[in-house]
Enzyme design. Sequence first.
Site, PDB file in Angstrom:
ATOM      1  CD  GLU A  50      -5.525 -20.874 -15.933  1.00  0.00           C
ATOM      2  OE1 GLU A  50      -4.703 -19.999 -15.661  1.00  0.00           O
ATOM      3  OE2 GLU A  50      -6.623 -20.963 -15.356  1.00  0.00           O
TER       4      GLU A  50
ATOM      5  CG  ASP B 148      -1.560 -20.781 -13.739  1.00  0.00           C
ATOM      6  OD1 ASP B 148      -0.635 -21.001 -12.945  1.00  0.00           O
ATOM      7  OD2 ASP B 148      -2.638 -20.261 -13.402  1.00  0.00           O
TER       8      ASP B 148
ATOM      9  CB  CYS C  91      -6.318 -12.617 -19.360  1.00  0.00           C
ATOM     10  SG  CYS C  91      -6.524 -14.294 -18.764  1.00  0.00           S
TER      11      CYS C  91
ATOM     12  CG  HIS D  43      -2.116  -0.910   0.858  1.00  0.00           C
ATOM     13  ND1 HIS D  43      -3.020  -0.602  -0.125  1.00  0.00           N
ATOM     14  CD2 HIS D  43      -2.436  -2.121   1.319  1.00  0.00           C
ATOM     15  CE1 HIS D  43      -3.865  -1.591  -0.225  1.00  0.00           C
ATOM     16  NE2 HIS D  43      -3.536  -2.536   0.631  1.00  0.00           N
TER      17      HIS D  43
HETATM   18  C1  PEP Z   1      -2.819 -16.854 -15.914  1.00  0.00           C
HETATM   19  O1  PEP Z   1      -2.579 -17.951 -15.392  1.00  0.00           O
HETATM   20  O2  PEP Z   1      -2.185 -16.396 -16.889  1.00  0.00           O
HETATM   21  C2  PEP Z   1      -3.883 -15.998 -15.373  1.00  0.00           C
HETATM   22  C3  PEP Z   1      -4.260 -14.902 -15.985  1.00  0.00           C
HETATM   23  O3  PEP Z   1      -4.440 -16.361 -14.198  1.00  0.00           O
HETATM   24  P1  PEP Z   1      -3.761 -16.140 -12.748  1.00  0.00           P
HETATM   25  O4  PEP Z   1      -2.542 -15.290 -12.942  1.00  0.00           O
HETATM   26  O5  PEP Z   1      -4.812 -15.506 -11.914  1.00  0.00           O
HETATM   27  O6  PEP Z   1      -3.442 -17.551 -12.360  1.00  0.00           O
HETATM   28 MG    MG Z   2      -3.985 -18.866 -14.009  1.00  0.00          MG
END
Ligand code: PEP
Ligand code: MG
Length: 587
Positions: free
Chosen positions: A442, A466, A513, A198
Amino acid sequence: MSPPGKNEVVVQGISASQGIAYGQIFVYIQSDVEVPNYQVDAEKRIAEVGRFEKALVDTRQQITKIKAEVERNLGPEEALIFDAHLLVLEDQALIGETIREFESSGRNIETCFNQISSRYIQAFSEIDDEYLRERAGDIRDVAQRVLQNLLGQAANNLSHLVEKRVVVANDLSPSDSASIDRSAALALVTDSGSRTSHAVIMARSMKVPAVVGVRDLTTRVRNGDWAIVDGYDGVVILHPSEGTLFRYGKIQERKKTFEQRLLQANEQPAVTQDGVKVALMANIERVEELSAVKEYRAEGVGLFRTEYLFLNSARIPSEQEQFVAYKTVAEALAPNPVIIRSLDLGGDKPMAGNPHLFPKEDNPFMGFRAIRFCLVHTDIFKDQLRAILLASAFGKIQLMYPMISGAEELGKANAILAECKAELKARGQAFDEKLEVGAMIEIPSAAATADILAEQCAFFSIGTNDLIQYLLAIDRVNDRIAHLYEPTHPAVIRTLKQIVDEAHRRNVHVSVCGEMAGDPVFAPLLLGLGVDSLSMSPVWLPSVKYLVRSMKMSEARALAQEALRLTSPKEIYAKCDAFYRARVEVE
Ligand code: PEP
Ligand code: MG
């Protein structure tokens, strides 16, 4: 400037808030309150509990006052952290356990509270998730305040800092950061901490450079030492020479100009030089991030990590509580889409305080997590699915499941979704009948069966964080092997290509993502491989958009073709880096 006898020293930390500052150091050491330990006489026990209750009330008043000040000086977003602090004070588990400990041990209430809060702090600090580890700091901050109030001690903070200084602290709690006069802090540097602490969030909003994780810096500097803080590269330069000062002056000028260009580009559409529109979306973890989604002009949310609603709370949020959160985001961004990911608890994100749901495992990343957990705890899963469905009546929501390993799992999740829809219909409650459902890709088995999964999905979202860890067998949070975690490994590039091709053959939209999407060095490669949209932390949007606007899609395709031919991760990285540097003059 290096004073006589003092040579320039460069120390590396983690870049936390951008910018460059030069000034004299003020050293701040945050230390724990010393807690006396004694037995309380039987006749004084009721009064002892009363003393505890009064300390909680006093602490609440102080935090509410700080919150109002921060709100006035920095704005409502920055003040939200103090809501989390107020929640710690209301945590029935923490308070109840303290009183039970007092009743059974008869030790003074400071000792009992210190013991129980330390246990909580320890539990949070062991979680393999940067954001949650930082929550240990929230509990610690509040606990120290409660102890100070119990012991009648004045708070030790930075409110007396009036001259402009580079604050170098062993650690900074939100209360410490809130106590700093923004005109007095040139930069913040901490021995401990990470990008999500923070202190850092506040440093960013105060627009002061910050570097964290500089190990034992407080033991190596003195009040009044001169230093440059480079918040871009996460570097602190003690006793800088004339030459270094001159060089940094130039860098500062160039960086400022470049940042202005990025922000200007961010106001423009994400269209390549050859006219291809790219969808750039935001990853969020909390409803409070909505303002950043808007500020950085995301075209919607590509990943809402809902587990944070659970992880930040001592108990499982109800269907109604979740509905309010999902509806708030959907309504605020409509007609733009919001992709809500169902729970990805477990693994590196177990729910603290719920060991019965997440027993200890030897291999948590390959263990009882995400969709595997949801398909067993269907009551928790169904509450979430109904909340998402109900919110879908208020905007454009899409749903995706994490950690899908194959078609059977996807089928089971969809069957439970169908049950939830039937239940809502029976209750007479509205939802979007056409809610699109997607799978996160993933796990290598999902990638290998992308053709089968694509038949059952409206979209794919590739979780490269992942996917890379499982494809390369590299634990994503293990520092010792971090150098082997290579997004440009040919196995990754080929797998991405195969997923995209199988999806597109069946008209399935593909987004990425994982962190790769928000890195301007990798974004062109992903787009060149055919990825349709990129979703990233809002702060990365300007630099990715800048790159999208300065490249041709045909060039990105050629880069991807070349990457598919090459065999070495380093060589592929070098090509991506050269592509990026050729379009971004200032780095
Ligand atoms: C990923 O695995 O790329 C993902 C977006 O999920 P997290 O980082 O929340 O595991
Ligand atoms: Mg993930």
